[in-house]
Scaffold this motif. Structure first.
Motif, PDB file in Angstrom:
ATOM      1  N   CYS A 184     -19.705  13.169  11.765  1.00  0.00           N
ATOM      2  CA  CYS A 184     -18.385  12.542  11.850  1.00  0.00           C
ATOM      3  C   CYS A 184     -17.499  13.160  10.772  1.00  0.00           C
ATOM      4  N   LEU A 185     -16.192  12.926  10.905  1.00  0.00           N
ATOM      5  CA  LEU A 185     -15.244  13.411   9.901  1.00  0.00           C
ATOM      6  C   LEU A 185     -14.593  12.216   9.216  1.00  0.00           C
ATOM      7  N   ILE A 186     -14.596  12.244   7.878  1.00  0.00           N
ATOM      8  CA  ILE A 186     -13.986  11.173   7.093  1.00  0.00           C
ATOM      9  C   ILE A 186     -12.904  11.800   6.221  1.00  0.00           C
ATOM     10  N   VAL A 187     -11.689  11.295   6.331  1.00  0.00           N
ATOM     11  CA  VAL A 187     -10.580  11.843   5.547  1.00  0.00           C
ATOM     12  C   VAL A 187     -10.255  10.892   4.404  1.00  0.00           C
ATOM     13  N   ASN A 188     -10.193  11.437   3.180  1.00  0.00           N
ATOM     14  CA  ASN A 188      -9.758  10.651   2.032  1.00  0.00           C
ATOM     15  C   ASN A 188      -8.467  11.263   1.483  1.00  0.00           C
ATOM     16  N   VAL A 189      -7.361  10.559   1.671  1.00  0.00           N
ATOM     17  CA  VAL A 189      -6.089  10.983   1.075  1.00  0.00           C
ATOM     18  C   VAL A 189      -6.001  10.236  -0.257  1.00  0.00           C
ATOM     19  N   MET A 190      -6.493  10.913  -1.296  1.00  0.00           N
ATOM     20  CA  MET A 190      -6.730  10.227  -2.578  1.00  0.00           C
ATOM     21  C   MET A 190      -5.465   9.684  -3.245  1.00  0.00           C
ATOM     22  N   ARG A 191      -5.625   8.495  -3.852  1.00  0.00           N
ATOM     23  CA  ARG A 191      -4.568   7.894  -4.651  1.00  0.00           C
ATOM     24  C   ARG A 191      -5.149   7.476  -6.003  1.00  0.00           C
ATOM     25  N   GLY A 192      -4.290   6.956  -6.870  1.00  0.00           N
ATOM     26  CA  GLY A 192      -4.725   6.637  -8.230  1.00  0.00           C
ATOM     27  C   GLY A 192      -5.661   5.446  -8.294  1.00  0.00           C
ATOM     28  N   GLY A 193      -6.707   5.556  -9.086  1.00  0.00           N
ATOM     29  CA  GLY A 193      -7.662   4.473  -9.324  1.00  0.00           C
ATOM     30  C   GLY A 193      -7.939   4.419 -10.803  1.00  0.00           C
ATOM     31  N   PRO A 194      -8.882   3.620 -11.300  1.00  0.00           N
ATOM     32  CA  PRO A 194      -9.800   2.781 -10.523  1.00  0.00           C
ATOM     33  C   PRO A 194      -9.140   1.487 -10.025  1.00  0.00           C
ATOM     34  N   GLY A 195      -9.933   0.730  -9.286  1.00  0.00           N
ATOM     35  CA  GLY A 195      -9.445  -0.530  -8.735  1.00  0.00           C
ATOM     36  C   GLY A 195      -8.334  -0.286  -7.748  1.00  0.00           C
ATOM     37  N   LEU A 196      -7.362  -1.145  -7.760  1.00  0.00           N
ATOM     38  CA  LEU A 196      -6.252  -0.969  -6.830  1.00  0.00           C
ATOM     39  C   LEU A 196      -5.365   0.192  -7.257  1.00  0.00           C
ATOM     40  N   GLY A 197      -5.406   0.506  -8.572  1.00  0.00           N
ATOM     41  CA  GLY A 197      -4.687   1.676  -9.092  1.00  0.00           C
ATOM     42  C   GLY A 197      -3.246   1.698  -8.643  1.00  0.00           C
ATOM     43  N   ASN A 198      -2.872   2.784  -7.986  1.00  0.00           N
ATOM     44  CA  ASN A 198      -1.539   2.832  -7.387  1.00  0.00           C
ATOM     45  C   ASN A 198      -1.582   3.723  -6.151  1.00  0.00           C
ATOM     46  N   ILE A 199      -0.415   3.968  -5.561  1.00  0.00           N
ATOM     47  CA  ILE A 199      -0.401   4.733  -4.312  1.00  0.00           C
ATOM     48  C   ILE A 199       0.035   6.178  -4.527  1.00  0.00           C
ATOM     49  N   ALA A 200       0.104   6.591  -5.797  1.00  0.00           N
ATOM     50  CA  ALA A 200       0.514   7.962  -6.105  1.00  0.00           C
ATOM     51  C   ALA A 200      -0.689   8.902  -5.997  1.00  0.00           C
ATOM     52  N   PRO A 201      -0.429  10.203  -5.787  1.00  0.00           N
ATOM     53  CA  PRO A 201      -1.521  11.146  -5.563  1.00  0.00           C
ATOM     54  C   PRO A 201      -2.438  11.293  -6.775  1.00  0.00           C
ATOM     55  N   ALA A 202      -3.723  11.486  -6.519  1.00  0.00           N
ATOM     56  CA  ALA A 202      -4.702  11.662  -7.588  1.00  0.00           C
ATOM     57  C   ALA A 202      -5.886  12.456  -7.056  1.00  0.00           C
ATOM     58  N   GLN A 203      -6.745  12.873  -7.997  1.00  0.00           N
ATOM     59  CA  GLN A 203      -7.976  13.587  -7.620  1.00  0.00           C
ATOM     60  C   GLN A 203      -9.166  12.933  -8.303  1.00  0.00           C
ATOM     61  N   SER A 204      -9.115  11.630  -8.414  1.00  0.00           N
ATOM     62  CA  SER A 204     -10.152  10.964  -9.221  1.00  0.00           C
ATOM     63  C   SER A 204     -11.338  10.484  -8.404  1.00  0.00           C
ATOM     64  N   ASP A 205     -11.430  10.902  -7.141  1.00  0.00           N
ATOM     65  CA  ASP A 205     -12.600  10.532  -6.330  1.00  0.00           C
ATOM     66  C   ASP A 205     -13.560  11.707  -6.166  1.00  0.00           C
ATOM     67  N   TYR A 206     -13.406  12.736  -7.029  1.00  0.00           N
ATOM     68  CA  TYR A 206     -14.251  13.930  -6.902  1.00  0.00           C
ATOM     69  C   TYR A 206     -15.727  13.584  -7.022  1.00  0.00           C
ATOM     70  N   TRP A 207     -16.045  12.797  -8.045  1.00  0.00           N
ATOM     71  CA  TRP A 207     -17.462  12.434  -8.234  1.00  0.00           C
ATOM     72  C   TRP A 207     -17.989  11.668  -7.037  1.00  0.00           C
ATOM     73  N   GLN A 208     -17.199  10.670  -6.605  1.00  0.00           N
ATOM     74  CA  GLN A 208     -17.632   9.864  -5.461  1.00  0.00           C
ATOM     75  C   GLN A 208     -17.882  10.754  -4.240  1.00  0.00           C
ATOM     76  N   ALA A 209     -16.987  11.727  -4.033  1.00  0.00           N
ATOM     77  CA  ALA A 209     -17.082  12.565  -2.845  1.00  0.00           C
ATOM     78  C   ALA A 209     -18.255  13.525  -2.918  1.00  0.00           C
ATOM     79  N   THR A 210     -18.455  14.136  -4.090  1.00  0.00           N
ATOM     80  CA  THR A 210     -19.425  15.226  -4.161  1.00  0.00           C
ATOM     81  C   THR A 210     -20.826  14.776  -4.531  1.00  0.00           C
ATOM     82  N   ARG A 211     -20.951  13.573  -5.047  1.00  0.00           N
ATOM     83  CA  ARG A 211     -22.288  13.096  -5.449  1.00  0.00           C
ATOM     84  C   ARG A 211     -22.911  12.230  -4.370  1.00  0.00           C
ATOM     85  N   GLY A 212     -22.256  12.094  -3.249  1.00  0.00           N
ATOM     86  CA  GLY A 212     -22.792  11.235  -2.197  1.00  0.00           C
ATOM     87  C   GLY A 212     -21.917  10.028  -2.035  1.00  0.00           C
ATOM     88  N   GLY A 213     -21.738   9.249  -3.084  1.00  0.00           N
ATOM     89  CA  GLY A 213     -20.817   8.118  -3.026  1.00  0.00           C
ATOM     90  C   GLY A 213     -21.503   6.801  -2.800  1.00  0.00           C
TER      91      GLY A 213
END
Lengths: 360, 70, 253
Positions: A99-128
């Motif tokens: 399957c294909l899963i798209v993550n259009v990353m925004r600011g975190g942690p938590g609810l963070g904000n809706i602005a662009p970010a790249q802070s899900d790299y670990w989650q994405a590349t380590r399995g999650g």
């Protein structure tokens, strides 16, 4: 086909349709909502299925169901929603459902904000999620690549029977660029022999989609089987068929300082490299286009010729760890990042380069 | 051929068939199965009407019922 | 004299022995599902979705395709399967922890979308596989591993009535609660499960069968005594009956 002007999120949607994807399950979240909106309109035109689920948790499990029944299927979300999908992604990886899963990353942690970010790299590349598994992670840097990598993502998913993650960000999702859309391709929902409901005459026994192996020896065997598959994927991306797909190098041959960034950051880094060159600084850029498997080889090679690396991310420093592992202590690896939804400017990054190159 | 056939290897000795038999002609056997269970057994098959209440009650689907055809 | 077979194992039920405890109702309910599939002659296009809980291995016991879903998510997984293969007969088989606790959102919304699927919900008022913890359907005062002083409504709320809740939705076409505490009720349960699959075969929509069941092991009772306890204690709280039958399938039968 003529070029069309599209938003990144919409380009993913149209590319998915052209790739033969007829099933989308998702839940609204900013900054990716244009994607479900596009597919809600587009999929019925091609007899496809669009379901707005009650949650991200439900959406990813609908993807699990549809994928297990042989569908070319996708979902999309943004950071907090992807966290909710992790349970399902773990099951999907365990059961080897494409399957294909798209993550259009925004600011975190938590609810963070809706602005662009790249802070899900670990989650994405380590399995999650939980367990010994990997997802293939693709990182586009333009609207064109949002489309191209969507199509490639479906192909990788089917070929390796593995979830593929398209790791984008709020800038790429929202920005508009001209894009060349590929020719549509057909996909037959009855093309996977292992799928539930498969109807071929070669079906001799019932099919099962499951991630449970209660016997510890069986689970160990299954996990090593997954590991071997990941090794095959790693080899194909590091030295095989997809070697060139995995990484972009820009002016690295004579470079003394290598700037490293993925996604939207790489566009800024290209400008920085240009400005450096104009000022006599021998800078180059490496852009990993595939984040897992990570293109370690290029860093091993450049560690011999360059004198230092500067990794730039829209996070407090996540991919920098993979660069350090690849460079393996042979040259210094520095980091510059902005987080919380701020995109660094070329000027800021140039200042960092200056500090490293002219340390007086 | 019997009217009442049990696959003893499936029986877990729960006793539901014994409790529900309207003619009270089922009881625990006096031997153990390899799993260590005293299986259900029929005490007087001549009285069995092949009503299948025991078989329908059996959680293991271990009992088959046959009826004499006239 | 020739002998006619009156009762035997349905073809859709595999030969694998059940792993369930002695006297557990799951075996009979599995059999009723298999009988319905066989009677409707849809085994070659049936896809089951197994839950997390005691019936996690349900896929071992049927001779058709199966998905094993995450805890509570079976209705979402089934949605994906059914939307992909609308010609299939898709059902979920879920317990009270799976359906009435962690998967409440998934079941309510699959029902509300009117997914053309069948749900078999086994309510025995306790978590079986994890060792007998309080369920959302546990009775007031019921002692479990996690309600050692008895379920207290003041802190743990009251038993949740899933059938009644689902029947308030407009989309579901069949919502009924049955039990198998005696053979008469068992035959009614068989009919209800058949109805629920028949409606799906006819493309009528979401059908939900709640089976009030026993858990002899975690209730600490012999199977026959457990059925007696169910009759005296559970049925007053979970009354049998059909809460919704849009197409009058019970009258037609």
């Amino acid at each position: 086909m003529a070029k069309v002007l599209m938003k990144g999120n919409e380009a993913i949607g149209e590319a998915a349709v052209l790739a033969g994807c007829r099933y989308y399950f998702g839940y609204p979240i900013t900054p990716q909502s244009e994607l479900p909106a596009y597919l809600a309109r587009r999929l019925p035109e091609v007899d496809g299925v669009f379901v707005q689920a009650e949650s991200e948790v439900a959406a990813i499990n609908m993807v699990y169901g549809a994928g297990s029944a042989g569908a070319r299927v996708m979902t999309s979300s943004s950071s907090p929603g992807i966290s909710l999908k992790q349970e399902g992604i773990s099951y999907i990886a365990g059961a080897e459902v494409p399957c294909l899963i798209v993550n259009v990353m925004r600011g975190g942690p938590g609810l963070g904000n809706i602005a662009p970010a790249q802070s899900d790299y670990w989650q994405a590349t380590r399995g999650g999620g939980h367990g010994d598994y990997r997802t293939i992670v693709l990182a586009p840097n333009s609207v064109q690549e949002m489309a191209d990598m969507t199509i490639a993502g479906f192909e990788f998913a089917d070929r390796f029977r593995n979830p593929v993650l398209l790791l984008s960000d709020g800038v790429l999702g929202q920005m508009m660029e001209p894009v060349n859309l590929p020719e549509p391709r057909d996909y037959d929902v009855n093309s996977k022999k292992w799928a539930l409901g498969y109807k071929g005459s070669d079906k001799t026994e019932r099919n099962l989609c499951s991630s449970i192996f209660l016997d510890q020896d069986e689970l160990e065997e299954h996990n090593w089987h997954l590991y071997q598959k990941y090794q095959v994927v790693t080899d194909l991306f590091s030295k095989g068929e997809f070697k060139d797909f995995a990484v972009e190098e820009h002016l690295c041959d004579d470079a003394e300082i290598i700037l490293v960034g993925y996604g939207i950051i790489s566009r800024i880094l290209k400008t920085v490299v240009e400005k450096c060159r104009k000022r006599g600084i021998k800078a180059g850029m490496v852009r990993p286009k595939v984040l897992w498997p990570f293109p370690t080889g290029v860093f091993e090679r450049l560690a011999k010729t360059a004198s230092q690396f500067l990794v730039v991310e829209m996070s407090c420093g996540q991919m920098v760890e993979d660069v350090k592992l690849s460079v393996d202590g042979k040259k210094p690896v520095f980091f510059f990042g902005r987080t919380g939804g701020t995109v660094p400017s070329d000027f800021e990054i140039l200042n960092e380069v200056d500090k490293l190159v002219r340390p007086d | 051929m019997s009217k009442w056939v049990i696959n003893e290897s499936l029986c877990k000795g729960c006793g539901l068939c014994i409790a529900r038999c309207p003619l009270k002609i089922l009881a625990y056997a006096d031997h153990l199965t390899p799993k260590g269970v005293y299986p259900a057994a029929i005490t007087d098959e001549s009285k069995c009407t092949s009503c299948a209440i025991c078989a329908r009650s059996c959680p293991e689907v271990a009992i088959e019922i046959y009826k004499e055809e006239k | 004299m020739t002998m006619k077979k009156v009762f035997s194992r349905p073809a859709s039920l595999s030969k694998t022995p059940f792993h369930y405890c002695p006297g557990c109702d799951h075996g009979v309910i599995h059999r009723l599902v298999a009988e319905a599939i066989d009677e409707l002659e849809v085994a070659d296009r049936t896809i089951g979705v197994a839950p997390v809980g005691c019936s996690v291995f349900a896929y071992d016991y049927f001779n058709f395709d199966f998905n094993q879903a995450p805890h509570g998510r079976a209705p979402a997984v089934a949605t994906g399967i059914k939307r992909t293969r609308p010609e299939s007969i898709v059902f979920t088989y879920q317990g009270d922890g799976d359906l009435a606790a962690i998967g409440t959102a998934e079941i309510i919304h699959a029902a509300n979308r009117g997914e053309n699927m069948t749900v078999v919900f086994v309510n025995n008022a306790i978590y079986g596989m994890t060792g007998g913890q309080m369920a959302p359907t546990s009775l007031i005062g019921m002692k479990t591993q996690t309600s050692p002083y008895g379920r207290d409504a003041a802190t743990a709320g009251h038993p949740i009535h899933m059938s009644e809740m689902i029947a308030t939705l407009e989309s579901p076409v069949y919502v009924t609660r049955v039990t198998i505490n005696n053979v008469a009720n068992l035959m009614k349960a068989k009919k209800a499960i058949l109805n629920a699959f028949k409606l799906q075969k006819e493309g009528k929509g979401f059908a939900f069968v709640e089976v009030v069941a026993i858990c002899p092991t975690n209730w600490g009772k012999k199977p026959a005594d457990a059925h007696k306890w169910l009759t005296e204690n559970m049925l007053p709280v979970f009354p049998l009956g059909t809460f919704k039958d849009t197409h009058g399938v019970e009258k037609a039968a």
